[in-house]
Design a protein around this motif. Structure first.
Motif, PDB file in Angstrom:
ATOM      1  N   ALA A  37      18.610  16.181   6.582  1.00 40.62           N
ATOM      2  CA  ALA A  37      17.462  16.246   7.505  1.00 40.62           C
ATOM      3  C   ALA A  37      16.934  14.855   7.817  1.00 40.62           C
ATOM      4  O   ALA A  37      17.009  13.944   6.990  1.00 40.62           O
ATOM      5  N   PHE A  38      16.398  14.696   9.025  1.00 44.71           N
ATOM      6  CA  PHE A  38      15.685  13.467   9.375  1.00 44.71           C
ATOM      7  C   PHE A  38      14.228  13.672   8.993  1.00 44.71           C
ATOM      8  O   PHE A  38      13.581  14.624   9.439  1.00 44.71           O
ATOM      9  N   VAL A  39      13.698  12.756   8.169  1.00 47.33           N
ATOM     10  CA  VAL A  39      12.384  12.967   7.585  1.00 47.33           C
ATOM     11  C   VAL A  39      11.396  11.870   7.982  1.00 47.33           C
ATOM     12  O   VAL A  39      11.635  10.688   7.728  1.00 47.33           O
ATOM     13  N   PHE A  40      10.304  12.289   8.615  1.00 41.05           N
ATOM     14  CA  PHE A  40       9.145  11.427   8.788  1.00 41.05           C
ATOM     15  C   PHE A  40       8.213  11.696   7.616  1.00 41.05           C
ATOM     16  O   PHE A  40       8.054  12.843   7.195  1.00 41.05           O
ATOM     17  N   GLY A  41       7.589  10.648   7.092  1.00 41.14           N
ATOM     18  CA  GLY A  41       6.710  10.877   5.959  1.00 41.14           C
ATOM     19  C   GLY A  41       5.549   9.915   5.925  1.00 41.14           C
ATOM     20  O   GLY A  41       5.572   8.844   6.554  1.00 41.14           O
ATOM     21  N   THR A  42       4.526  10.302   5.195  1.00 42.59           N
ATOM     22  CA  THR A  42       3.363   9.444   5.005  1.00 42.59           C
ATOM     23  C   THR A  42       2.720   9.749   3.666  1.00 42.59           C
ATOM     24  O   THR A  42       2.983  10.804   3.059  1.00 42.59           O
ATOM     25  N   ILE A  43       1.897   8.821   3.207  1.00 38.84           N
ATOM     26  CA  ILE A  43       1.138   8.990   1.972  1.00 38.84           C
ATOM     27  C   ILE A  43      -0.309   8.650   2.262  1.00 38.84           C
ATOM     28  O   ILE A  43      -0.592   7.592   2.837  1.00 38.84           O
ATOM     29  N   GLY A  44      -1.228   9.534   1.907  1.00 37.13           N
ATOM     30  CA  GLY A  44      -2.637   9.237   2.138  1.00 37.13           C
ATOM     31  C   GLY A  44      -3.517  10.437   1.884  1.00 37.13           C
ATOM     32  O   GLY A  44      -3.067  11.589   1.941  1.00 37.13           O
ATOM     33  N   ARG A  45      -4.776  10.162   1.586  1.00 38.14           N
ATOM     34  CA  ARG A  45      -5.744  11.233   1.356  1.00 38.14           C
ATOM     35  C   ARG A  45      -5.891  12.094   2.609  1.00 38.14           C
ATOM     36  O   ARG A  45      -5.827  11.592   3.730  1.00 38.14           O
ATOM     37  N   LEU A  46      -6.100  13.386   2.418  1.00 40.87           N
ATOM     38  CA  LEU A  46      -6.267  14.289   3.553  1.00 40.87           C
ATOM     39  C   LEU A  46      -7.731  14.298   3.981  1.00 40.87           C
ATOM     40  O   LEU A  46      -8.497  15.218   3.692  1.00 40.87           O
ATOM     41  N   VAL A  47      -8.099  13.226   4.668  1.00 42.62           N
ATOM     42  CA  VAL A  47      -9.444  13.059   5.205  1.00 42.62           C
ATOM     43  C   VAL A  47      -9.304  12.615   6.662  1.00 42.62           C
ATOM     44  O   VAL A  47      -8.264  12.103   7.079  1.00 42.62           O
ATOM     45  N   ALA A  48     -10.378  12.802   7.427  1.00 38.32           N
ATOM     46  CA  ALA A  48     -10.302  12.606   8.871  1.00 38.32           C
ATOM     47  C   ALA A  48      -9.840  11.210   9.270  1.00 38.32           C
ATOM     48  O   ALA A  48      -9.085  11.036  10.238  1.00 38.32           O
ATOM     49  N   VAL A  49     -10.287  10.191   8.528  1.00 36.59           N
ATOM     50  CA  VAL A  49      -9.993   8.808   8.920  1.00 36.59           C
ATOM     51  C   VAL A  49      -8.498   8.496   8.849  1.00 36.59           C
ATOM     52  O   VAL A  49      -8.032   7.539   9.484  1.00 36.59           O
ATOM     53  N   LYS A  50      -7.737   9.295   8.130  1.00 35.50           N
ATOM     54  CA  LYS A  50      -6.295   9.066   8.046  1.00 35.50           C
ATOM     55  C   LYS A  50      -5.545   9.605   9.265  1.00 35.50           C
ATOM     56  O   LYS A  50      -4.341   9.351   9.416  1.00 35.50           O
ATOM     57  N   GLY A  51      -6.216  10.370  10.115  1.00 37.38           N
ATOM     58  CA  GLY A  51      -5.618  10.792  11.381  1.00 37.38           C
ATOM     59  C   GLY A  51      -4.435  11.734  11.254  1.00 37.38           C
ATOM     60  O   GLY A  51      -3.599  11.815  12.169  1.00 37.38           O
ATOM     61  N   ASN A 101      -1.860  16.362  -4.080  1.00 37.90           N
ATOM     62  CA  ASN A 101      -1.878  15.120  -4.856  1.00 37.90           C
ATOM     63  C   ASN A 101      -0.609  14.984  -5.694  1.00 37.90           C
ATOM     64  O   ASN A 101      -0.165  15.939  -6.329  1.00 37.90           O
ATOM     65  N   VAL A 102      -0.045  13.793  -5.685  1.00 36.93           N
ATOM     66  CA  VAL A 102       1.162  13.499  -6.456  1.00 36.93           C
ATOM     67  C   VAL A 102       0.943  12.181  -7.190  1.00 36.93           C
ATOM     68  O   VAL A 102       0.560  11.183  -6.580  1.00 36.93           O
ATOM     69  N   PHE A 103       1.184  12.177  -8.486  1.00 38.82           N
ATOM     70  CA  PHE A 103       1.046  10.958  -9.271  1.00 38.82           C
ATOM     71  C   PHE A 103       2.146   9.973  -8.886  1.00 38.82           C
ATOM     72  O   PHE A 103       3.307  10.350  -8.744  1.00 38.82           O
ATOM     73  N   ASP A 104       1.773   8.700  -8.709  1.00 42.22           N
ATOM     74  CA  ASP A 104       2.740   7.675  -8.287  1.00 42.22           C
ATOM     75  C   ASP A 104       3.520   8.150  -7.065  1.00 42.22           C
ATOM     76  O   ASP A 104       4.763   8.170  -7.046  1.00 42.22           O
ATOM     77  N   ALA A 105       2.783   8.496  -6.025  1.00 41.38           N
ATOM     78  CA  ALA A 105       3.398   9.076  -4.829  1.00 41.38           C
ATOM     79  C   ALA A 105       4.466   8.183  -4.220  1.00 41.38           C
ATOM     80  O   ALA A 105       5.438   8.668  -3.623  1.00 41.38           O
ATOM     81  N   TYR A 106       4.305   6.877  -4.359  1.00 47.18           N
ATOM     82  CA  TYR A 106       5.244   5.955  -3.728  1.00 47.18           C
ATOM     83  C   TYR A 106       6.689   6.179  -4.163  1.00 47.18           C
ATOM     84  O   TYR A 106       7.642   5.831  -3.450  1.00 47.18           O
ATOM     85  N   GLN A 107       6.881   6.776  -5.350  1.00 46.25           N
ATOM     86  CA  GLN A 107       8.241   6.951  -5.865  1.00 46.25           C
ATOM     87  C   GLN A 107       9.087   7.838  -4.959  1.00 46.25           C
ATOM     88  O   GLN A 107      10.321   7.787  -4.988  1.00 46.25           O
ATOM     89  N   TYR A 108       8.417   8.642  -4.110  1.00 42.49           N
ATOM     90  CA  TYR A 108       9.131   9.553  -3.221  1.00 42.49           C
ATOM     91  C   TYR A 108       9.466   8.946  -1.870  1.00 42.49           C
ATOM     92  O   TYR A 108      10.083   9.604  -1.033  1.00 42.49           O
ATOM     93  N   LEU A 109       9.102   7.705  -1.638  1.00 35.26           N
ATOM     94  CA  LEU A 109       9.369   7.066  -0.348  1.00 35.26           C
ATOM     95  C   LEU A 109      10.845   7.089   0.051  1.00 35.26           C
ATOM     96  O   LEU A 109      11.158   7.249   1.241  1.00 35.26           O
ATOM     97  N   PRO A 110      11.799   6.949  -0.879  1.00 34.86           N
ATOM     98  CA  PRO A 110      13.206   6.993  -0.466  1.00 34.86           C
ATOM     99  C   PRO A 110      13.632   8.317   0.167  1.00 34.86           C
ATOM    100  O   PRO A 110      14.703   8.380   0.790  1.00 34.86           O
ATOM    101  N   ALA A 111      12.809   9.362   0.038  1.00 40.30           N
ATOM    102  CA  ALA A 111      13.132  10.627   0.691  1.00 40.30           C
ATOM    103  C   ALA A 111      12.929  10.557   2.207  1.00 40.30           C
ATOM    104  O   ALA A 111      13.458  11.382   2.956  1.00 40.30           O
ATOM    105  N   PHE A 112      12.158   9.555   2.661  1.00 37.03           N
ATOM    106  CA  PHE A 112      11.818   9.441   4.071  1.00 37.03           C
ATOM    107  C   PHE A 112      12.866   8.617   4.815  1.00 37.03           C
ATOM    108  O   PHE A 112      13.492   7.718   4.262  1.00 37.03           O
ATOM    109  N   ASP A 113      12.990   8.896   6.107  1.00 38.53           N
ATOM    110  CA  ASP A 113      13.755   8.028   7.006  1.00 38.53           C
ATOM    111  C   ASP A 113      12.839   7.053   7.724  1.00 38.53           C
ATOM    112  O   ASP A 113      13.239   5.930   8.024  1.00 38.53           O
ATOM    113  N   VAL A 114      11.619   7.491   8.017  1.00 37.85           N
ATOM    114  CA  VAL A 114      10.630   6.658   8.707  1.00 37.85           C
ATOM    115  C   VAL A 114       9.260   6.935   8.100  1.00 37.85           C
ATOM    116  O   VAL A 114       8.899   8.096   7.874  1.00 37.85           O
TER     117      VAL A 114
END
Length: 211
Positions: A37-51, A101-114
């Protein structure tokens, strides 16, 4: 003025962050994502300012033409239920993954393509630096210090502009693998040159010695 102001960029320990990244196959397996699969991904709190609502709307347009594409949003927050409702209402359950919420969320970045940053306001987001270290191409809103962080090596778009975000995501999903790799490699080199913990400490030592 330039004579009485010194600024020091945020930074990350690049070696430590790199070591903490999961292998791509493991990251995708843990998130239950098809290896192809082609995966877009992001990491961030689910609040309005994160868009994130703009990101969901943009992905909805992408998913129409690319039904196998995925969107992963890692993070929790007060808008979690609202976003889950949006995904259900637009029948995106098989394409959008909201992890909470995921502890050390950055570790999952390799799952993303963009990596996609849809924020309405930022300082210098560490999630973008983490994505750069993970050699990911970056699409981001032109807010705060993001422009100075990714420069012309990433894709900048106006905030709150769903059409621009959709267009950028479509542009990137149509790139060849080697083109995506080249974009990610360029951002990694910029992270090493401008945002390493080594430079951060060096700049602080310079400041202390100067005073």
């Amino acid at each position: 003025t330039n004579d009485n102001v010194i600024y020091i960029n945020n930074s990350l320990d690049i070696e430590k962050t790199t070591a903490g990244l999961l292998p791509r196959a493991s990251a995708r397996s843990n998130l239950k994502i098809n290896p192809e699969a082609f995966v877009f991904g992001t990491i961030g709190r689910l609040v309005a300012v994160k868009g994130h609502i703009y990101l969901l709307e943009a992905f909805k347009g992408i998913q129409t033409n690319y039904p196998s594409a995925k969107l992963v949003i890692i993070g929790g927050g007060k808008l979690e239920q609202e976003m889950e409702s949006y995904v259900h209402e637009h029948q995106l359950e098989s394409s959008v993954i909201l992890t909470g919420n995921v502890f050390d969320a950055y570790q999952y970045l390799p799952a993303f393509d963009v990596f996609v940053l849809s924020s309405l306001s930022e300082g210098l987001p560490l999630s973008v630096l983490e994505a750069m270290i993970a050699k990911l191409p970056v699409i981001a809103t032109d807010v705060g210090a993001v422009k100075d962080t990714i420069t012309n090596k990433g894709k900048l778009i106006p905030s709150k502009d769903t059409a621009a975000l959709t267009s950028a995501m479509q542009e990137y999903i149509e790139l060849e693998n080697l083109q995506l790799k080249s974009l990610g490699d360029a951002l990694r080199k910029r992270a090493e040159a401008k945002f390493s913990i080594v430079s951060y400490r060096k700049n602080y030592r310079y400041l202390l010695n100067r005073s």
